[in-house]
Design an enzyme around this catalytic site. Structure first.
Site, PDB file in Angstrom:
ATOM      1  N   ASP A   1      -2.154   9.930 -10.138  1.00 13.37           N
ATOM      2  CA  ASP A   1      -2.119   8.878 -11.158  1.00 13.37           C
ATOM      3  C   ASP A   1      -0.689   8.615 -11.630  1.00 13.37           C
ATOM      4  OD1 ASP A   1      -4.820   8.671 -10.948  1.00 13.37           O
ATOM      5  OD2 ASP A   1      -5.275   9.769 -12.789  1.00 13.37           O
TER       6      ASP A   1
ATOM      7  N   ASN B   1      -2.534  12.897  -2.803  1.00 13.87           N
ATOM      8  CA  ASN B   1      -3.546  13.399  -3.742  1.00 13.87           C
ATOM      9  C   ASN B   1      -4.021  14.789  -3.337  1.00 13.87           C
ATOM     10  OD1 ASN B   1      -3.869  11.711  -5.885  1.00 13.87           O
ATOM     11  ND2 ASN B   1      -5.456  10.457  -4.967  1.00 13.87           N
TER      12      ASN B   1
ATOM     13  N   GLU C   1      -4.724   2.491  -4.191  1.00 17.00           N
ATOM     14  CA  GLU C   1      -3.269   2.570  -4.089  1.00 17.00           C
ATOM     15  C   GLU C   1      -2.655   1.268  -3.595  1.00 17.00           C
ATOM     16  OE1 GLU C   1      -4.886   4.406  -0.212  1.00 17.00           O
ATOM     17  OE2 GLU C   1      -5.470   4.185  -2.291  1.00 17.00           O
TER      18      GLU C   1
ATOM     19  N   ASP D   1       0.858  -1.181   0.000  1.00 14.40           N
ATOM     20  CA  ASP D   1       0.000   0.000   0.000  1.00 14.40           C
ATOM     21  C   ASP D   1       0.897   1.235   0.000  1.00 14.40           C
ATOM     22  OD1 ASP D   1      -2.763   1.081   2.139  1.00 14.40           O
ATOM     23  OD2 ASP D   1      -1.950   1.865   0.271  1.00 14.40           O
TER      24      ASP D   1
END
Length: 506
Positions: free
Chosen positions: A397, A388, A424, A380
């Protein structure tokens, strides 16, 4: 002698007539089938072209909506920050320098933003990211009068204006500032450059007479391609598209005639979830069906020639068979490509969740038969939500693609599978690998991600890192070892890595 000849000729004539009738019947049947096929091909091509155009306009509308939402969300977040800052700093001349520095810091390196402004109740620019607020005044702006007269607490989007400093077209996004008693204390303002919208709109393939635009819910036009300054702020509330939106809801596709220029187009529109804005993209009917008309004319002409000239019937039939074979081959290739894409994650290029589930179940069954271990690495990206929030979804992205590349580059065995598990999260299935082997690969992945040196201000070491958990089961020894149990074991170890400080393997 003549009678004998006639008697001999009669059976031949009787035999020839059925063959001729059969050939004539077959020919007319073939002509009828050919005409029917021609009509079907023309109609099918028309429907296919229409569906392709619908998919194209829908994709363009989604792109425009995502871009508009991203920029308006950015402005909204900044306005919230400035309002919160004003609650602590106050809104007066004594705090002007500190507020101006704060605005300059907020707008630094954000090309979509032209300026940030704090405006007092008299319309004077108290602070601005442009660095010069001495003579600035907004009493002549519609957004100032709106907030002066309305106690709307949320974000307000106005029609574009020409900037006072640079003369560029700007989109004002603003909020009202109030005193403790609720009275008007001024306005906080973000101006977005329409040029940033223009860049995205110009990248769309709209054909010769296509268009794209976005407008406010009340019908005021914000931007339209092709750009024409005269239509900015134009009221299109009575246009067919806005009326269709009110009937069909937040998203739709339909053939409509534009109010601005009267051209009939296939429009796809989308309404933004949090903002009173609607975007739309349209391809004109002429552009959509121009190739189809030319192709249909050719097909009909060829069919008429084939039906009129019997000598070309066989050649025509063979050509149709060849065309059919080619189409069938292309369809098989397309189906194979679609099947491959169905098992691939569109963003990262790794295997997707469906492929992961099928692979894990298959390897566990094989491991039971051959008494071999199966290892699973779950991982992760650390603090990805904060990444973000700080850098935006486009950077997010890019980050996921880079991490996926590091994961794929660290998995070297052909039988291993690297996959995007979701969001993620990533995973690696390692058939036949024991715990030591799985942990070695996990450590290699962790090291490779750190080596990417992707900046991450919310991370303790300043770059993007991942946490990993590596679990191993022996299905031949443990009959209860299924995919769910293995995923839970690896996920528990991943959680242990998270709670132990992140950027590690458990």
């Amino acid at each position: 002698m003549d009678d004998a000849t006639n008697r001999a000729a009669q059976p031949a004539a009787r035999h020839k007539r059925p063959v001729t009738a059969l050939a004539s019947t077959a020919f007319f049947c073939i002509c009828a089938v050919l005409m029917g096929m021609t009509a079907w091909i023309v109609w099918s091509a028309h429907e296919v072209r229409l569906r392709e155009a619908e998919a194209t306009t829908q994709n363009m509308a989604r792109t425009l909506a995502a871009q508009a939402y991203m920029e308006l969300e950015l402005a909204d977040v900044m306005l919230e920050d400035i309002v919160e800052h004003l609650r602590h700093e106050g809104n007066n001349d004594a705090t002007g320098d500190r507020l101006q520095r704060h605005l300059e810091q907020l707008s630094r390196n954000i090309v979509e933003i032209d300026g940030l402004f704090i405006i007092d109740r008299q319309g004077k620019w108290l602070a601005t990211s442009l660095g010069d607020s001495e003579e600035g005044n907004s009493t002549d702006r519609a957004y100032f009068h709106f907030h002066q007269a309305n106690r709307q607490a949320g974000t307000h989007i106005s029609t574009p204006i020409l900037g006072k400093k640079g003369g560029q077209w700007l989109l004002p996004v603003s909020r009202r500032v109030e005193l403790a008693d609720g009275s008007f204390a001024g306005v906080v303002l973000v101006t977005l450059r329409l040029q940033s919208f223009e860049h995205v709109y110009n990248s769309l393939n709209l054909g010769n007479t296509g268009t794209a635009f976005f407008a406010l819910d009340d019908g005021r036009l914000i931007y339209r391609r092709p750009f024409d300054a005269k239509v900015i702020g134009m009221d299109v509330s009575q246009g067919v598209l806005l009326q269709t939106y009110r009937k069909m809801g937040p998203a739709g596709t339909a053939m409509m005639k534009a109010r601005v220029d009267g051209v009939e187009r296939l429009y796809s529109y989308r309404h933004l979830e949090r903002f009173p804005v609607i975007v739309a993209a349209g391809l004109s009917r002429d552009d959509i069906f121009s190739d189809w008309r030319r192709l249909s004319t050719q097909i009909v002409a060829a069919s008429l020639v084939a039906g009129a000239l019997l000598i070309f019937l066989f050649r025509r039939l063979m050509r149709q068979i060849a065309i059919r074979d080619r189409i069938e081959t292309e369809l098989q290739q397309a189906n194979a490509e679609l099947e491959a894409r169905a098992s691939q994650d569109g963003l990262t290029g790794l295997a997707n969740r469906r492929c992961f589930d099928e692979k894990l179940a298959l390897e566990l069954d094989r491991a039971r038969r051959h008494a071999q271990p199966v290892s699973l690495i779950m991982m992760d990206v650390d603090f990805f939500k904060k990444f973000n929030d700080s850098y935006g979804h486009v950077a997010g992205d890019d980050c996921l693609r880079a991490v996926a590349g590091a994961v794929a580059g660290s998995v070297h065995r052909a039988e291993d599978l690297a996959a995007r598990y979701g969001g993620e999260e990533f995973a690696v299935i390692m058939p036949g690998a024991d715990t030591a082997g799985a942990r070695a690969v996990a450590e290699a992945i962790r090291t490779a991600v750190v080596a990417l040196q992707i900046p991450h201000a919310a991370s303790a070491i300043g770059v993007v890192t991942i946490s990993l958990g590596a679990a191993t089961v022996y299905p031949g020894q443990d009959q209860g070892a299924d995919s769910t149990a293995l995923i839970r074991a690896a996920d528990a170890l991943l959680y242990q890595s998270k709670t132990s400080g992140r950027n590690r393997v458990s």
